[in-house]
Scaffold this motif. Sequence first.
Motif, mmCIF file in Angstrom:
data_model
loop_
_atom_site.group_PDB
_atom_site.id
_atom_site.type_symbol
_atom_site.label_atom_id
_atom_site.label_comp_id
_atom_site.label_asym_id
_atom_site.label_seq_id
_atom_site.Cartn_x
_atom_site.Cartn_y
_atom_site.Cartn_z
ATOM 1 N N GLY A 108 -11.509 3.500 -1.048
ATOM 2 C CA GLY A 108 -12.434 2.937 -2.032
ATOM 3 C C GLY A 108 -11.825 1.969 -3.015
ATOM 4 O O GLY A 108 -12.539 1.396 -3.842
ATOM 5 N N HIS A 109 -10.517 1.757 -2.939
ATOM 6 C CA HIS A 109 -9.859 0.849 -3.886
ATOM 7 C C HIS A 109 -9.843 -0.576 -3.333
ATOM 8 O O HIS A 109 -9.554 -0.800 -2.146
ATOM 9 N N LEU A 110 -10.143 -1.528 -4.179
ATOM 10 C CA LEU A 110 -10.053 -2.932 -3.811
ATOM 11 C C LEU A 110 -8.600 -3.371 -3.755
ATOM 12 O O LEU A 110 -7.787 -2.991 -4.619
ATOM 13 N N LEU A 111 -8.282 -4.161 -2.742
ATOM 14 C CA LEU A 111 -6.951 -4.726 -2.583
ATOM 15 C C LEU A 111 -7.059 -6.239 -2.528
ATOM 16 O O LEU A 111 -7.952 -6.784 -1.885
ATOM 17 N N ILE A 112 -6.145 -6.918 -3.223
ATOM 18 C CA ILE A 112 -6.025 -8.370 -3.170
ATOM 19 C C ILE A 112 -4.682 -8.697 -2.523
ATOM 20 O O ILE A 112 -3.638 -8.197 -2.944
ATOM 21 N N PHE A 113 -4.720 -9.557 -1.495
ATOM 22 C CA PHE A 113 -3.515 -9.953 -0.772
ATOM 23 C C PHE A 113 -3.205 -11.410 -1.079
ATOM 24 O O PHE A 113 -4.092 -12.263 -1.032
ATOM 25 N N ARG A 114 -1.932 -11.677 -1.337
ATOM 26 C CA ARG A 114 -1.495 -13.061 -1.549
ATOM 27 C C ARG A 114 -0.175 -13.282 -0.813
ATOM 28 O O ARG A 114 0.740 -12.458 -0.911
ATOM 29 N N VAL A 153 -7.537 -7.329 7.651
ATOM 30 C CA VAL A 153 -8.613 -6.711 8.423
ATOM 31 C C VAL A 153 -8.530 -5.202 8.226
ATOM 32 O O VAL A 153 -7.439 -4.622 8.287
ATOM 33 N N LYS A 154 -9.678 -4.564 8.002
ATOM 34 C CA LYS A 154 -9.755 -3.099 8.015
ATOM 35 C C LYS A 154 -10.525 -2.685 9.258
ATOM 36 O O LYS A 154 -11.662 -3.098 9.460
ATOM 37 N N THR A 155 -9.917 -1.836 10.096
ATOM 38 C CA THR A 155 -10.571 -1.389 11.314
ATOM 39 C C THR A 155 -11.472 -0.194 11.017
ATOM 40 O O THR A 155 -11.470 0.354 9.904
ATOM 41 N N VAL A 156 -12.231 0.239 12.019
ATOM 42 C CA VAL A 156 -13.212 1.300 11.805
ATOM 43 C C VAL A 156 -12.569 2.626 11.414
ATOM 44 O O VAL A 156 -13.210 3.467 10.769
ATOM 45 N N ASP A 157 -11.293 2.834 11.778
ATOM 46 C CA ASP A 157 -10.627 4.087 11.397
ATOM 47 C C ASP A 157 -9.847 3.962 10.098
ATOM 48 O O ASP A 157 -9.107 4.872 9.715
ATOM 49 N N GLY A 158 -10.004 2.826 9.406
ATOM 50 C CA GLY A 158 -9.352 2.633 8.117
ATOM 51 C C GLY A 158 -7.979 1.994 8.178
ATOM 52 O O GLY A 158 -7.376 1.714 7.136
ATOM 53 N N THR A 159 -7.460 1.748 9.382
ATOM 54 C CA THR A 159 -6.174 1.063 9.508
ATOM 55 C C THR A 159 -6.285 -0.362 8.976
ATOM 56 O O THR A 159 -7.282 -1.047 9.222
ATOM 57 N N LEU A 160 -5.273 -0.786 8.251
ATOM 58 C CA LEU A 160 -5.250 -2.138 7.706
ATOM 59 C C LEU A 160 -4.257 -2.995 8.475
ATOM 60 O O LEU A 160 -3.113 -2.574 8.715
ATOM 61 N N PHE A 161 -4.695 -4.168 8.880
ATOM 62 C CA PHE A 161 -3.819 -5.188 9.456
ATOM 63 C C PHE A 161 -3.791 -6.370 8.497
ATOM 64 O O PHE A 161 -4.819 -6.756 7.947
ATOM 65 N N LEU A 162 -2.615 -6.943 8.325
ATOM 66 C CA LEU A 162 -2.487 -8.163 7.537
ATOM 67 C C LEU A 162 -1.690 -9.172 8.362
ATOM 68 O O LEU A 162 -0.480 -9.029 8.546
ATOM 69 N N PHE A 163 -2.388 -10.178 8.883
ATOM 70 C CA PHE A 163 -1.732 -11.236 9.638
ATOM 71 C C PHE A 163 -1.270 -12.329 8.674
ATOM 72 O O PHE A 163 -1.950 -12.631 7.688
ATOM 73 N N SER A 187 -0.868 -0.900 7.951
ATOM 74 C CA SER A 187 -0.838 0.243 7.035
ATOM 75 C C SER A 187 -1.866 1.274 7.481
ATOM 76 O O SER A 187 -3.001 0.921 7.800
ATOM 77 N N ARG A 188 -1.460 2.536 7.484
ATOM 78 C CA ARG A 188 -2.378 3.621 7.830
ATOM 79 C C ARG A 188 -2.607 4.570 6.658
ATOM 80 O O ARG A 188 -3.118 5.676 6.831
#
Length: 442
Positions: A108-114, A153-163, A187-188
Amino acid sequence: MRRLLCAIVAAGLVIPVPPAAAKPPEKTAFDVMTPASTVASRTDRRPTAGGIFDPVARKTFISWSGKAADTYVQAYDHRTSVWTAPKKIADGESDPHNYPTMLLAGDGHLLIFRGMHNKRTVISRAPLAHSLDGTWTDAEVPEGAAASYPMPVKTVDGTLFLFYRETTKELDPAADSDFRPMKYLVSRDHGKTWANSVRLTGKRWAFGSLGRADHMDEVYVGQLRYLPSRGRIQFVYTLAGGGPTQHKHDVYHRNVYYLSFDVHTLHFYSAAGHDLGTQVDDAEQERYLKVVETPLELPGGLKSPDYILQVGTQRDGEPFVTWFQFDAAGSPRDFAGAWNGRNWEVREVANGLRLREMEQLNGGTWRVYGTRDGKPNIETFLLGNGRTWRPETLITTPKPVQRVEVIAGFRDPARILATGASSARDVSVADGDIYVAGTPRK
């Protein structure tokens, strides 16, 4: 123009569309809000992850670059129809490449990527779930060193990918300045810890090339798109580099490529379904991934194809892509390439437009958002299965727009985020507006 069309015939069938199909639309069907005025600086953000609708908070959250490329966020409350004031989250170090991208983690936390241009990956985390309030924390991710252009990208199981794209010379001084491949982080645990693709796969990069004769070994991803039902992420990209006589950064652009990525196996695939494993090299991208071949030239002094490209799916699930190139006068020429199961069918669908973003409406019908240089407003068109093109409507803005992004999981009237053009390239000037548009509330 004849030379341009001849050059791209080699990679697909080119079918020009009659000029009448590209006439500007006239009717208006969107309402436009202005959450912030005269605040935006020039930005290099791609049409990915600019904002998100949170169904728990019943709010739309957006991010944008202000003066000195500093990161700001705002929230729109769908119950009260009120925007919060701009909230500064982080310094941009006066570089337009240091733009924010945003997602809502599984906790539920917002993340900002730079990606701090060629240097480091920084993630800002909101202290409260489903809220912008409080003091955000910044964390540098050492696994994402020398990064630019973050695409989360957040996948349906909550895994985060950052390309992201790596500037390898920052890590290895012996590397050429035009060797810049793509990598990713995973990130899992909702973005608290990360592993990079080198550790996960043992490969030096995820996709890219090294040692091309034309020195076009830089990757510019125009857009990625996550397909939850398939567990795939689609990419469309072009190449950059110094050209055959020099190793220099981003002198020329060349060609358009498509590939997809399986979030479970970490394998890449071509449109035809070729399994390319966990790394794509130049031989593979040339044999399996090329949508169209474009000339190595600077038409009108501009890099062509442009940095911004889009990717989507047809009704039958096959991919299509859109992009724009420039003619000798420096005017955009707009193309779509559709995979027919055997090869790419390439069509010139319009001209004079900078294609900014796409939104799937139903089946194979997509709304394409475009702008014209130096003019206000956003024009929209309907693209069917990457082949048929017709005008739809006009979104009226007081001033010109430089970027458009569909808000993830949008709820009208906050469907798209449009960053107004600043009057200067230098980010010390920030006088563009922030627009959010959507269909009227009923």
